[in-house]
Write a protein that holds these residues in place. Structure first.
Motif, short mmCIF file in Angstrom:
data_model
loop_
_atom_site.label_atom_id
_atom_site.label_comp_id
_atom_site.label_asym_id
_atom_site.label_seq_id
_atom_site.Cartn_x
_atom_site.Cartn_y
_atom_site.Cartn_z
N PHE A 170 54.80 56.09 44.70
CA PHE A 170 55.60 55.22 45.37
C PHE A 170 55.99 55.84 46.67
O PHE A 170 55.96 56.95 46.80
CB PHE A 170 56.91 55.13 44.38
CG PHE A 170 56.65 54.65 43.05
CD1 PHE A 170 56.77 53.24 42.79
CD2 PHE A 170 56.69 55.70 42.01
CE1 PHE A 170 56.51 52.85 41.32
CE2 PHE A 170 56.30 55.34 40.64
CZ PHE A 170 56.37 54.00 40.40
N ILE A 171 56.17 54.93 47.76
CA ILE A 171 56.49 55.46 48.97
C ILE A 171 57.56 54.34 49.65
O ILE A 171 57.47 53.23 49.38
CB ILE A 171 55.45 55.46 49.93
CG1 ILE A 171 55.66 56.37 51.10
CG2 ILE A 171 54.79 54.26 50.33
CD1 ILE A 171 54.42 56.74 51.86
N THR A 172 58.45 54.70 50.36
CA THR A 172 59.46 53.94 50.90
C THR A 172 58.78 53.11 51.96
O THR A 172 57.83 53.48 52.75
CB THR A 172 60.62 54.73 51.78
OG1 THR A 172 60.16 55.56 52.59
CG2 THR A 172 61.43 55.31 50.99
N ALA A 173 59.11 51.84 52.30
CA ALA A 173 58.84 51.08 53.28
C ALA A 173 59.20 51.47 54.65
O ALA A 173 60.18 52.25 54.75
CB ALA A 173 59.14 49.49 53.09
N ALA A 174 58.40 51.00 55.88
CA ALA A 174 58.49 51.68 57.08
C ALA A 174 59.88 51.45 57.43
O ALA A 174 60.53 50.08 57.35
CB ALA A 174 57.59 51.09 58.00
N GLY A 175 60.87 52.36 57.89
CA GLY A 175 61.91 52.09 58.67
C GLY A 175 63.34 52.14 57.57
O GLY A 175 64.19 52.14 57.75
N THR A 176 62.91 52.44 56.34
CA THR A 176 63.81 52.86 55.46
C THR A 176 64.77 54.19 55.58
O THR A 176 63.92 55.18 55.91
CB THR A 176 63.26 52.84 53.84
OG1 THR A 176 62.43 51.87 53.67
CG2 THR A 176 64.35 53.19 52.73
N ASP A 177 65.82 54.05 55.85
CA ASP A 177 66.91 55.04 55.97
C ASP A 177 66.64 55.99 54.71
O ASP A 177 66.65 55.78 53.42
CB ASP A 177 68.28 54.67 55.79
CG ASP A 177 69.20 55.89 55.96
OD1 ASP A 177 69.54 56.16 57.26
OD2 ASP A 177 69.62 56.25 55.03
N THR A 178 66.40 57.41 55.24
CA THR A 178 66.00 58.44 54.15
C THR A 178 67.09 58.76 53.36
O THR A 178 66.83 59.17 52.01
CB THR A 178 65.42 59.73 54.97
OG1 THR A 178 64.41 59.45 55.87
CG2 THR A 178 65.17 60.68 54.08
N GLY A 179 68.27 58.93 53.71
CA GLY A 179 69.48 58.87 52.95
C GLY A 179 69.49 58.07 51.86
O GLY A 179 69.81 58.35 50.54
N ILE A 180 69.40 56.76 51.95
CA ILE A 180 69.65 55.80 51.15
C ILE A 180 68.27 55.78 50.11
O ILE A 180 68.58 55.63 49.03
CB ILE A 180 69.52 54.33 51.90
CG1 ILE A 180 70.77 54.19 52.69
CG2 ILE A 180 69.60 53.11 50.83
CD1 ILE A 180 70.87 52.99 53.47
N ALA A 181 67.10 55.89 50.60
CA ALA A 181 65.88 56.13 49.83
C ALA A 181 66.16 57.44 48.97
O ALA A 181 65.74 57.26 47.46
CB ALA A 181 64.79 56.45 50.59
N ILE A 182 66.77 58.41 49.19
CA ILE A 182 67.15 59.59 48.34
C ILE A 182 67.86 59.16 47.26
O ILE A 182 67.85 59.47 45.84
CB ILE A 182 67.66 60.81 48.96
CG1 ILE A 182 66.55 61.46 49.73
CG2 ILE A 182 68.25 61.91 47.93
CD1 ILE A 182 67.02 62.57 50.76
N SER A 183 69.01 58.30 47.47
CA SER A 183 70.17 57.92 46.76
C SER A 183 69.43 56.96 45.85
O SER A 183 69.50 57.01 44.47
CB SER A 183 71.20 57.20 47.27
OG SER A 183 72.17 56.55 46.33
N LYS A 184 68.45 56.10 46.09
CA LYS A 184 67.92 55.08 45.35
C LYS A 184 66.74 55.90 44.38
O LYS A 184 66.43 55.47 43.16
CB LYS A 184 66.99 54.11 45.86
CG LYS A 184 68.11 53.09 47.00
CD LYS A 184 68.96 52.16 46.27
CE LYS A 184 69.66 51.34 46.80
NZ LYS A 184 70.86 50.54 46.10
N PHE A 185 66.19 56.84 44.84
CA PHE A 185 65.23 57.66 43.88
C PHE A 185 65.94 58.32 42.84
O PHE A 185 65.47 58.45 41.64
CB PHE A 185 64.53 58.64 44.95
CG PHE A 185 63.90 59.93 44.16
CD1 PHE A 185 62.74 59.70 43.50
CD2 PHE A 185 64.62 61.11 43.94
CE1 PHE A 185 62.18 60.72 42.77
CE2 PHE A 185 63.99 62.00 43.11
CZ PHE A 185 62.64 61.83 42.75
#
Length: 223
Positions: A170-185
């Protein structure tokens, strides 16, 4: 011969601690605390899981030995340091997983194939030799299922290579905020652990994997 105490699933959370994680390591630590709270509220699932925390940068460090999360009061804290040695992480897992499994068996448990949740925000060090280290990790009898999650500037092709099944990449879509991505992960990690523990408690051995919101599955999607 004594009856086994039950079947447990070793889960290894392997987190990138390289310097680029500095702005977001706080969210990661908050997420681990939330995971602990959630698992302590799901005692049936928690009883079936032994959770381990490993951080990697120039080297790999184990911050929490495989543990029943019902028995601990707080999670360790990760930090940001150094570069990004995938090889260090994979070599550490190759060393510890067979030993951890044997310890659990010695304590009377049956052990399911371990699951590694691998999170990185960048590329491995050049010349790291991580491919060979990965081959060693996935080449022995107790080899783990590796779920790879790329955030920030992680490379999709590398994430695919790290995962042991395309469905686990899995990978975040381009432009996704890293902090938000960590929370979702961390939210998805928590649910995956709870679901897997609950499945094991009802006699199912299939690893339950929750895709994080805002991530792309590399098995079916393109980035």
């Amino acid at each position: 011969m004594n009856e086994p105490l039950g079947t447990v699933l070793p889960v290894y959370f392997v987190a990138d601690e390289s310097g680029s994680m500095y702005p977001h390591v706080g969210e990661l630590n908050q997420g681990l605390t939330s995971l602990l709270d959630a698992l302590q509220g799901e005692s049936m699932a928690a009883a079936k899981v032994r959770f381990c925390v490993v951080g990697f940068a120039d080297d790999a460090r184990c911050y929490l030995e495989p543990e029943d999360l019902r028995r601990i009061e707080k999670m360790p804290e990760l930090s940001a340091r150094g570069s990004t040695s995938f090889a260090a992480a994979f070599d550490a897992l190759t060393d510890r997983i067979p030993r951890d499994i044997q310890n659990l068996k010695n304590n009377g448990y049956l052990v399911n194939r371990p699951a590694v949740f691998f999170l990185t925000d960048g590329a491995p060090n050049r010349g790291d030799g991580w491919e060979q280290a990965h081959a060693r990790l996935t080449g022995f009898a107790a080899r783990p299922n590796i779920l790879a999650f790329g955030i920030g500037s992680a490379d999709a092709e590398v994430i695919k290579q790290v995962a042991t099944d395309p469905r686990y990449a899995f990978i975040t879509a381009a432009g996704t905020d890293t902090g938000i991505a960590i929370s979702k992960f961390v939210t998805a990690l928590t649910q995956s652990v709870i679901n897997s523990g609950q499945a094991l408690a009802t006699g199912q051995s299939t690893l339950q994997v929750e895709k994080p919101d805002g991530f792309v599955s590399l098995a079916v999607d393109t980035v």
